[in-house]
Design an enzyme around this catalytic site. Structure first.
Site, PDB file in Angstrom:
ATOM      1  N   ASP B 103      80.262  10.250  72.772  1.00  0.00           N
ATOM      2  CA  ASP B 103      80.668  11.587  72.350  1.00  0.00           C
ATOM      3  C   ASP B 103      79.878  12.633  73.133  1.00  0.00           C
ATOM      4  O   ASP B 103      78.651  12.596  73.158  1.00  0.00           O
ATOM      5  CB  ASP B 103      80.432  11.758  70.848  1.00  0.00           C
ATOM      6  CG  ASP B 103      81.237  12.913  70.270  1.00  0.00           C
ATOM      7  OD1 ASP B 103      82.290  13.261  70.851  1.00  0.00           O
ATOM      8  OD2 ASP B 103      80.824  13.465  69.241  1.00  0.00           O
ATOM      9  N   TYR B 105      79.368  16.904  74.223  1.00  0.00           N
ATOM     10  CA  TYR B 105      78.981  18.133  73.480  1.00  0.00           C
ATOM     11  C   TYR B 105      79.241  19.264  74.467  1.00  0.00           C
ATOM     12  O   TYR B 105      78.341  20.000  74.812  1.00  0.00           O
ATOM     13  CB  TYR B 105      77.487  17.976  73.147  1.00  0.00           C
ATOM     14  CG  TYR B 105      76.828  18.986  72.245  1.00  0.00           C
ATOM     15  CD1 TYR B 105      77.351  19.333  71.005  1.00  0.00           C
ATOM     16  CD2 TYR B 105      75.605  19.563  72.627  1.00  0.00           C
ATOM     17  CE1 TYR B 105      76.686  20.229  70.183  1.00  0.00           C
ATOM     18  CE2 TYR B 105      74.939  20.454  71.801  1.00  0.00           C
ATOM     19  CZ  TYR B 105      75.489  20.786  70.579  1.00  0.00           C
ATOM     20  OH  TYR B 105      74.819  21.664  69.757  1.00  0.00           O
ATOM     21  N   HIS B 110      80.829  26.091  70.971  1.00  0.00           N
ATOM     22  CA  HIS B 110      80.373  25.243  69.878  1.00  0.00           C
ATOM     23  C   HIS B 110      78.859  25.049  69.944  1.00  0.00           C
ATOM     24  O   HIS B 110      78.157  25.218  68.933  1.00  0.00           O
ATOM     25  CB  HIS B 110      81.078  23.885  69.924  1.00  0.00           C
ATOM     26  CG  HIS B 110      80.512  22.881  68.951  1.00  0.00           C
ATOM     27  ND1 HIS B 110      80.591  23.048  67.586  1.00  0.00           N
ATOM     28  CD2 HIS B 110      79.823  21.726  69.153  1.00  0.00           C
ATOM     29  CE1 HIS B 110      79.992  22.027  66.986  1.00  0.00           C
ATOM     30  NE2 HIS B 110      79.510  21.218  67.912  1.00  0.00           N
ATOM     31  N   ARG B 119      68.804  27.677  65.362  1.00  0.00           N
ATOM     32  CA  ARG B 119      67.640  28.262  66.029  1.00  0.00           C
ATOM     33  C   ARG B 119      67.814  29.786  65.996  1.00  0.00           C
ATOM     34  O   ARG B 119      67.720  30.383  64.927  1.00  0.00           O
ATOM     35  CB  ARG B 119      67.503  27.711  67.459  1.00  0.00           C
ATOM     36  CG  ARG B 119      66.979  26.263  67.457  1.00  0.00           C
ATOM     37  CD  ARG B 119      66.863  25.716  68.862  1.00  0.00           C
ATOM     38  NE  ARG B 119      68.149  25.718  69.565  1.00  0.00           N
ATOM     39  CZ  ARG B 119      69.041  24.731  69.473  1.00  0.00           C
ATOM     40  NH1 ARG B 119      68.793  23.666  68.734  1.00  0.00           N
ATOM     41  NH2 ARG B 119      70.182  24.781  70.124  1.00  0.00           N
ATOM     42  N   GLU B 176      85.353  17.524  63.109  1.00  0.00           N
ATOM     43  CA  GLU B 176      85.066  18.004  64.462  1.00  0.00           C
ATOM     44  C   GLU B 176      86.354  17.860  65.258  1.00  0.00           C
ATOM     45  O   GLU B 176      86.844  16.749  65.486  1.00  0.00           O
ATOM     46  CB  GLU B 176      83.913  17.220  65.104  1.00  0.00           C
ATOM     47  CG  GLU B 176      82.589  17.505  64.417  1.00  0.00           C
ATOM     48  CD  GLU B 176      81.367  17.204  65.282  1.00  0.00           C
ATOM     49  OE1 GLU B 176      81.424  16.297  66.121  1.00  0.00           O
ATOM     50  OE2 GLU B 176      80.341  17.899  65.088  1.00  0.00           O
ATOM     51  N   GLU B 178      88.294  17.440  68.319  1.00  0.00           N
ATOM     52  CA  GLU B 178      87.968  16.938  69.652  1.00  0.00           C
ATOM     53  C   GLU B 178      89.210  16.357  70.332  1.00  0.00           C
ATOM     54  O   GLU B 178      90.232  16.107  69.693  1.00  0.00           O
ATOM     55  CB  GLU B 178      86.908  15.819  69.561  1.00  0.00           C
ATOM     56  CG  GLU B 178      85.611  16.242  68.893  1.00  0.00           C
ATOM     57  CD  GLU B 178      84.436  15.318  69.198  1.00  0.00           C
ATOM     58  OE1 GLU B 178      84.539  14.497  70.133  1.00  0.00           O
ATOM     59  OE2 GLU B 178      83.420  15.434  68.489  1.00  0.00           O
ATOM     60  N   GLN B 217      73.099  14.293  58.549  1.00  0.00           N
ATOM     61  CA  GLN B 217      72.653  14.515  59.931  1.00  0.00           C
ATOM     62  C   GLN B 217      71.332  15.276  59.983  1.00  0.00           C
ATOM     63  O   GLN B 217      70.439  14.937  60.766  1.00  0.00           O
ATOM     64  CB  GLN B 217      73.737  15.278  60.700  1.00  0.00           C
ATOM     65  CG  GLN B 217      73.436  15.435  62.201  1.00  0.00           C
ATOM     66  CD  GLN B 217      74.625  15.973  62.989  1.00  0.00           C
ATOM     67  OE1 GLN B 217      75.743  16.014  62.488  1.00  0.00           O
ATOM     68  NE2 GLN B 217      74.383  16.382  64.221  1.00  0.00           N
ATOM     69  N   LYS B 230      77.625  10.196  61.416  1.00  0.00           N
ATOM     70  CA  LYS B 230      78.825  10.139  62.257  1.00  0.00           C
ATOM     71  C   LYS B 230      79.562   8.813  62.149  1.00  0.00           C
ATOM     72  O   LYS B 230      80.780   8.784  62.325  1.00  0.00           O
ATOM     73  CB  LYS B 230      78.420  10.303  63.731  1.00  0.00           C
ATOM     74  CG  LYS B 230      77.751  11.612  64.062  1.00  0.00           C
ATOM     75  CD  LYS B 230      78.755  12.718  64.221  1.00  0.00           C
ATOM     76  CE  LYS B 230      78.086  13.967  64.778  1.00  0.00           C
ATOM     77  NZ  LYS B 230      79.086  14.997  65.066  1.00  0.00           N
ATOM     78  N   THR B 329      83.106  18.830  69.795  1.00  0.00           N
ATOM     79  CA  THR B 329      83.880  19.849  69.096  1.00  0.00           C
ATOM     80  C   THR B 329      84.283  20.953  70.067  1.00  0.00           C
ATOM     81  O   THR B 329      83.448  21.470  70.804  1.00  0.00           O
ATOM     82  CB  THR B 329      83.022  20.463  67.971  1.00  0.00           C
ATOM     83  OG1 THR B 329      82.518  19.400  67.176  1.00  0.00           O
ATOM     84  CG2 THR B 329      83.847  21.415  67.119  1.00  0.00           C
TER      85      THR B 329
END
Lengths: 395, 395
Positions: B103, B105, B110, B119, B176, B178, B217, B230, B329
Site C-alpha cells: 500500500d 501513500y 491526503h 502534527r 480509504e 484507493e 492504528q 489494516k 487514499t
C-alpha cells in the site's frame, strides 16, 4: 542419541520436487517411503508427497502429520535404505508456499538495544512495547531458501532530515537472527484465535535471516514502517521442525510486567530452549572458516508464539497454512548474544575484529553468513540445519 | 457510446469459476467464447479461461491479452448471444490470486491532511514524502471481493501514551478510497524496473477500499507501521480494467518539486483521469439510498504508478503477476473530495449530517459503503463497477 524429525522439499536434478524427512541425520524420500505402504492406514494421497511445497501435507492436519512423525521415528531405515537419498545429490527448496509473511519484534533485549541507540537508555522501549507484540507485514515473494544469494541492495539514503537524500548501495547491510513460525492451520476471516489454543495453529519452525539495510531503513521508515530496507531478500531454512518435536525443550517464559490484557494471558507460558548461532565466513578467507558472531537462544522472547498468533488474529485477521511469522531479531542479555550487527557493532561504533585481522561493522561483498540452530536434552536432539547466504556485489 | 473492456472471474451456482469480460455492459463468458474459436489464432489453452483467477490469463503477456481485447472490442455480441450471461445469476469473485499486497501513500492532499491533523500545518508533510513514494506491506489474505462483508474489528486502543491501553471494538472505523494496481508481469529478484518501462508491468486497475481502524492504528503503529488497524479486511472490485483501455484518460501529472532522484524521473509523466466516488447507505435507511460522501479522482496522485513500481523494485525486490499495489487514499484539493472519513469529519471533529438526519464521524454497524469509478471521454467510457461492503457488528 535420538534426533527429532524435520521436513523439507528436495529434488535431484530435474526430477519433480518431493517431500523429504530428516531422520537420524539422513534424508528420506517420503514419496518413495509412501510407495512402500508405510503410511497406508492414514490414506494420504501420493500427490501430497510429490509436491512443490509442504502445504498440502500440513493441511492434512495434526492427527495425520503427527501419525506420520510417529511412524518415521520408529522406522528401521536399514529396511528402507532405497528411500534414503545421498546428501550430495540433493537440492533443497523453499519448504512452504508462503501466502503472507509477518515480522514481529518480540525480543526485549533487541528492542531495548535499538531504543538505546536511537533514543536514550531511560526511554528505550516505546510505550506500547510491553502491551502488545509489535509487528508489521513483510514481503513474502522475496523469501528464498538457504543457499540462494542476493545482490547488495541500492536505494535512497539520508543520514539526516535536513540534507537531501542520496542514492547508493546500502553501506549498512545487516543480518537479523530470527526464527520463522510456519502456520499449520487456517484461521477463517473474522475469528480470533484463543491464546491458549494458539499452538494448534503452528506446524513448526525454521531458521530465518531477515536481511536489513539499515541506512535505507533510516530514511524511509517514518511513518509507515520499513519497506525497501527489508523486502530485497529474506533467507529461510530448508528444514521445518514440527512443534511437537520440540516438547522436551519447553521452558518457562518470563513473567510479564505490566500484566497484559486478558486476550494475551496464557495459562501455561512457554518458550523453546533452542540454541541459535550466527557465523561469518569473511570474504577474504580462502579457508572458508566460520567465525562465530553471536550465540543466542529462541527462549529470549518476551512475547511467545502463542501470544503473537492471538494478537495477529484478535481483529479477525485470517491465517493460512504456510504463512510465515518471523520472531524478530532474537538477542540475549549479554553482548555476545546480540542477533544483529547493528547491536554487535553498536550502530557501527565498535567494529568487530575478525581472526584474519579484518574488521566488520556491517557486511562486505563476498561475506557469507551461516545461521545454525539446534537443541539437546539428555539423549534427544533436534537440528534445524543452517541458513547460508553470500552477499553478492550490487548489480 | 463505446465502452472499455474489463475482466473478472464469475461463476453460476456450483459451476467452475471462469473468466468473464464486461463488453458494452454485458457479462460474457470467455470460456464459452473461446469454445467458438474466436481466439483460435492466439493458441490459448482453454484452461486459462476456466480458472479460479485471472493470473494465468495475465501471464500470457500483453501481446496476447491485448489481442484478446481487440477481438472483444470488435465482436458482434448478437452473434455470440449464447456466451452472454445474465447479471442476475452471476456471482463475481476475487479477480486475482494476490501474492503480495503493497500500500502506497501517494496522494499529496491526503498526506497533507493527515499531517495537519496529527502534527501541524507548517510541518504537515514528513521530510521524506516528496523524495520517495512512501509505502508499506499489507496483508494479502484479507483482501476480499466486493459484496463480501466483515465484522467490526476489536483490538487494543489507547488515546494517549500516559494511560494504560484498553480493549474494545474499533470506534473509529474508516474507509480509504484507493485504486488497486494489478501487476501484469514478473520482475525477477535482483532487478530494478526502469521508471520509463514500468507500465509494462501493469495489467490494469480495480477499485479498492482499504478499511482502517484509526483508534487501533494510533496505539500500535510506532515504530513499525500499521498492522491490525489494516489487516482485518480490504475490499477490491470484481472488475479489472486493463491499462491499455485507459489511454484516452491519460492526463499530465503534476511537475514535482523538489526534483526527484534520477531513478524516479519520468520522460512522460501521466496520471489517469478517472472519477472515484464514495457513497454511504446509512444503516437506518430502509430505502437503501446512496448518499454521496466524496468525489475524488485517480489523477490526484503526486507519485505515479510508474514511479511506485520503479521505487518498489529499485532495491531488487521481485514482483509477481497478480500482486496488488494500493494507491493510498486519494484525496483532491477540495473538502468534498477527501477520500476518508478521517479527513471528511476532520478527525471526528466535524460530524457529517446525512439526509436522514443522522450524523457520522466514523462508520456505524449496518452502514454500507459503495465505491464507484468511471471515466468518460467523448463517446468512449470505462466503468470500474463498484465495491460494496456492509459493516457487520463485532463478533
Amino acid at each position: 542419541m535420538k534426533q527429532g524429525i524435520a521436513f523439507g522439499i528436495y529434488s535431484i536434478k530435474d526430477n519433480p520436487k518431493r517431500l523429504a524427512a530428516k531422520i537420524q541425520g539422513q534424508i528420506v524420500d517420503l514419496f518413495l517411503l509412501a510407495g512402500k505402504n508405510v503410511f497406508e492406514d492414514l490414506k494420504i494421497d501420493q500427490s501430497v508427497f510429490e509436491n512443490d511445497f509442504l502445504n498440502d501435507f500440513i493441511s492434512l492436519g495434526k492427527d495425520k502429520t503427527n501419525a506420520v512423525i510417529q511412524i518415521l521415528k520408529n522406522i528401521n531405515l536399514e529396511e528402507f535404505s532405497s528411500c534414503v537419498v545421498s546428501n550430495e545429490e540433493v537440492s533443497l527448496h523453499l519448504p512452504v508456499r508462503i501466502g503472507d509473511y509477518t515480522d514481529f519484534y518480540s525480543s526485549e533485549q533487541h528492542a531495548y538495544n535499538v531504543g538505546v541507540m536511537f533514543r536514550d537508555p531511560n526511554n528505550a522501549l516505546l510505550t506500547n512495547w510491553k502491551h502488545l507484540p509489535v509487528a508489521y507485514h513483510g514481503r513474502s515473494s522475496s523469501i528464498f531458501v538457504s543457499g540462494q544469494n542476493f545482490h547488495r541492495p541500492k536505494g535512497q539514503v539520508n543520514s539526516s532530515d535536513t540534507t537531501l537524500p542520496g542514492f547508493s548501495e546500502s553501506k549498512r547491510l545487516d543480518i537479523e537472527l530470527e526464527m520463522a513460525t510456519i502456520i499449520g492451520k487456517n484461521n477463517e476471516i473474522g475469528n480470533a484465535v484463543d491464546v491458549n489454543q494458539a499452538e494448534e495453529y503452528v506446524f513448526g519452525f525454521s531458521l530465518f535471516n531477515d536481511w536489513s539495510a539499515r541506512d535505507i531503513q533510516r530514511w524511509e521508515y517514518v511513518p509507515l514502517g520499513p519497506f525497501l530496507a527489508k523486502n530485497f531478500f529474506s533467507s529461510i531454512g530448508a528444514w521445518v521442525v514440527p512443534i511437537e518435536e520440540l516438547a522436551p525443550f519447553r521452558v518457562d517464559a518470563e513473567v510479564q510486567n505490566p500484566e497484559v490484557l486478558p486476550y494475551l494471558q496464557e495459562k501455561n507460558r512457554k518458550n523453546f530452549d533452542i540454541t541459535l548461532e550466527v557465523y561469518l565466513i569473511p570474504n577474504a578467507d580462502k579457508t572458508q572458516t566460520e567465525v562465530l558472531l553471536c550465540r543466542s537462544n529462541f527462549k529470549n522472547m518476551y512475547w511467545t508464539v502463542a501470544q503473537q498468533i492471538a494478537h495477529h488474529t484478535v481483529n479477525g485477521c485470517n491465517l493460512n497454512v504456510g504463512d510465515v511469522m518471523g520472531s524478530g531479531t532474537i538477542s540475549g542479555k549479554t553482548p555476545d548474544s546480540y542477533g544483529s550487527l547493528l547491536e554487535l557493532s553498536w550502530g557501527g561504533k565498535n567494529p568487530i575484529t575478525l581472526p584474519d585481522g579484518s574488521t566488520r561493522t556491517f557486511l562486505e561483498d563476498g561475506d557469507t553468513i551461516v545461521i545454525k540452530g539446534y537443541a539437546l536434552n539428555g539423549d534427544y536432539s533436534v537440528d534445524f540445519g543452517e541458513v547460508r547466504t553470500t552477499i553478492l556485489p550490487s548489480k
